[in-house]
Design a protein around this motif. Structure first.
Motif, mmCIF file in Angstrom:
data_model
loop_
_atom_site.group_PDB
_atom_site.id
_atom_site.type_symbol
_atom_site.label_atom_id
_atom_site.label_comp_id
_atom_site.label_asym_id
_atom_site.label_seq_id
_atom_site.Cartn_x
_atom_site.Cartn_y
_atom_site.Cartn_z
ATOM 1 N N PHE A 254 0.840 -1.193 0.000
ATOM 2 C CA PHE A 254 0.000 0.000 0.000
ATOM 3 C C PHE A 254 0.877 1.246 0.000
ATOM 4 C CE2 PHE A 254 -2.068 -3.408 2.383
ATOM 5 C CZ PHE A 254 -3.229 -3.574 1.646
ATOM 6 N N PRO A 255 1.547 1.548 -1.110
ATOM 7 C CA PRO A 255 2.435 2.715 -1.154
ATOM 8 C C PRO A 255 1.662 4.007 -0.951
ATOM 9 C CG PRO A 255 2.069 1.823 -3.355
ATOM 10 C CD PRO A 255 1.489 0.841 -2.395
ATOM 11 N N GLY A 259 -1.521 13.386 -1.221
ATOM 12 C CA GLY A 259 -2.800 13.956 -1.610
ATOM 13 C C GLY A 259 -3.901 12.946 -1.845
ATOM 14 N N LYS A 260 -3.589 11.638 -1.690
ATOM 15 C CA LYS A 260 -4.594 10.609 -1.924
ATOM 16 C C LYS A 260 -4.792 9.804 -0.642
ATOM 17 C CE LYS A 260 -5.756 6.660 -4.867
ATOM 18 N NZ LYS A 260 -5.309 5.782 -5.981
ATOM 19 N N PRO A 261 -5.970 9.874 -0.016
ATOM 20 C CA PRO A 261 -6.198 9.139 1.233
ATOM 21 C C PRO A 261 -6.145 7.630 1.018
ATOM 22 C CG PRO A 261 -8.266 10.035 0.383
ATOM 23 C CD PRO A 261 -7.168 10.612 -0.472
ATOM 24 N N ASP A 262 -5.665 6.924 2.006
ATOM 25 C CA ASP A 262 -5.564 5.468 1.936
ATOM 26 C C ASP A 262 -5.917 4.891 3.308
ATOM 27 O OD1 ASP A 262 -5.055 2.847 1.409
ATOM 28 O OD2 ASP A 262 -2.872 3.055 1.226
ATOM 29 N N GLY A 265 -4.243 1.401 4.044
ATOM 30 C CA GLY A 265 -2.808 1.519 4.259
ATOM 31 C C GLY A 265 -2.468 2.211 5.562
ATOM 32 N N ASP A 266 -3.233 3.250 5.925
ATOM 33 C CA ASP A 266 -2.977 3.970 7.173
ATOM 34 C C ASP A 266 -3.226 3.079 8.386
ATOM 35 O OD1 ASP A 266 -2.275 6.215 5.795
ATOM 36 O OD2 ASP A 266 -4.193 7.251 6.065
ATOM 37 N N MET A 267 -4.281 2.272 8.322
ATOM 38 C CA MET A 267 -4.563 1.387 9.445
ATOM 39 C C MET A 267 -3.521 0.284 9.560
ATOM 40 S SD MET A 267 -7.130 2.603 11.042
ATOM 41 C CE MET A 267 -8.037 1.411 11.985
ATOM 42 N N VAL A 268 -2.981 -0.166 8.422
ATOM 43 C CA VAL A 268 -1.877 -1.133 8.453
ATOM 44 C C VAL A 268 -0.678 -0.509 9.170
ATOM 45 C CG1 VAL A 268 -0.238 -2.460 7.076
ATOM 46 C CG2 VAL A 268 -2.617 -2.283 6.342
#
Length: 305
Positions: A254-255, A259-262, A265-268
């Motif tokens: 999850f690179p 400017g693009k929410p993820d 990936g953030d929870m990982v």
């Protein structure tokens, strides 16, 4: 400090790991590893818990608690990655079997080149991008340059300069601890661990996961009759995992895109960092327990004499 740390995070980790392996290598001789090969029981148990029990625990957590999204991926990554070389430092302080700890680290790290993709595919196939490729080359280079090479140099120092090896080891370990301190401060100042966003429930879930792994390794040592020093090494090895490798895999899976929410990936990322903080706290407990057992055994030996 936070921005500087993020820009040089990898080199902070390298500094800490290389000094740690140099310092511990300077306390070891080839005979320490020869004894492990002649008595493979402990290394087999430790490696088995890492490669089989930890993924089974993660599977139960994901299914029983209905974990989804980034937290599920984080738990799967925690189970799929091997023990970290930081575990070798903590085993040293806990008066555990350092040679056993290093051997399990090396074996499970090499094995994870095969087992990690299999575990991730089994536990979180629905979240895995089709383009994911295990960074085997980077992992092998990291093993060689930050684990095996400095360990060999430290052992060579012990072989050729035995008189100053203890002092050399002490200063290397101190330097490694300084590196760990920089990593903790840098991570905190960079704001990478946002407990409010992660949520109390997920924090408790990660805490329960680490406690379950600790209990599983402790019970394995009791049931199989391992010595105190071997049990200490395995307990710390199972709990203290290679979170740096987990972060590398997170970046591959999850690179981050500016400017693009993820949200996944953030929870990982939060899962890995939360586990990283908690594993240090559990390791401190194991260190106290290991040192206490060491003192008890030493007193018994003196009484026998």
């Amino acid at each position: 400090m936070g921005i500087f740390y993020l820009e040089h995070e990898y080199w902070f980790a390298v500094f800490q790991l290389v000094l740690a392996m140099l310092g511990m290598g300077a306390t070891l001789a080839p005979r320490d590893f020869r004894e492990i090969l002649l008595e493979p029981k402990a290394v087999t148990i430790g490696s088995g818990i890492q490669l089989l029990v930890a993924p089974l625990v993660a599977m139960l957590f994901i299914q029983v608690f209905g974990v989804i999204g980034g937290v599920a991926v984080g738990i799967a990554l925690i189970a799929a990655i091997p023990g970290g070389t930081t575990s070798n430092i903590f085993t040293h302080f806990a008066r555990g079997n350092v040679a056993l700890s290093i051997t399990i680290t090396a074996l499970t790290t090499i094995a994870c080149l095969v087992t990690t993709p299999l575990i991730l595919d089994l536990l979180i196939a629905e979240y895995m991008p089709d383009t994911f490729v295990m960074p085997r080359g980077d992992m092998m280079a990291e093993i060689a340059l930050t684990l095996l090479l400095p360990l060999a140099i430290g052992m060579a120092y012990f072989r050729f300069f035995p008189g100053s090896a203890a002092m050399f080891s002490k200063w290397c370990i101190r330097g490694s601890l300084l590196g760990l301190l920089f990593i903790v401060i840098g991570s905190a100042m960079s704001g990478r661990l946002d407990a409010q966003t992660f949520g109390v429930t997920n924090i408790l879930l990660i805490a329960l996961l680490i406690l379950t792994l600790a209990m599983a390794s402790w019970l394995a040592g009791k049931v199989t009759g391992l010595s105190s020093v071997d049990s200490t090494a395995i307990n710390i090895e199972v709990v203290v995992r290679n979170v740096n490798l987990g972060l590398l895999l997170k970046a591959s899976l999850f690179p981050a895109v500016i400017g693009k929410p993820d949200p996944v990936g953030d929870m990982v990322l939060f899962s890995l960092l939360a586990y990283g903080v908690m594993q240090l706290l559990i390791a401190v407990g194991f260190i106290g327990w290991g040192r206490r057992n060491h003192r008890v055994i030493a007193r018994k030996n003196i009484a026998i004499r």
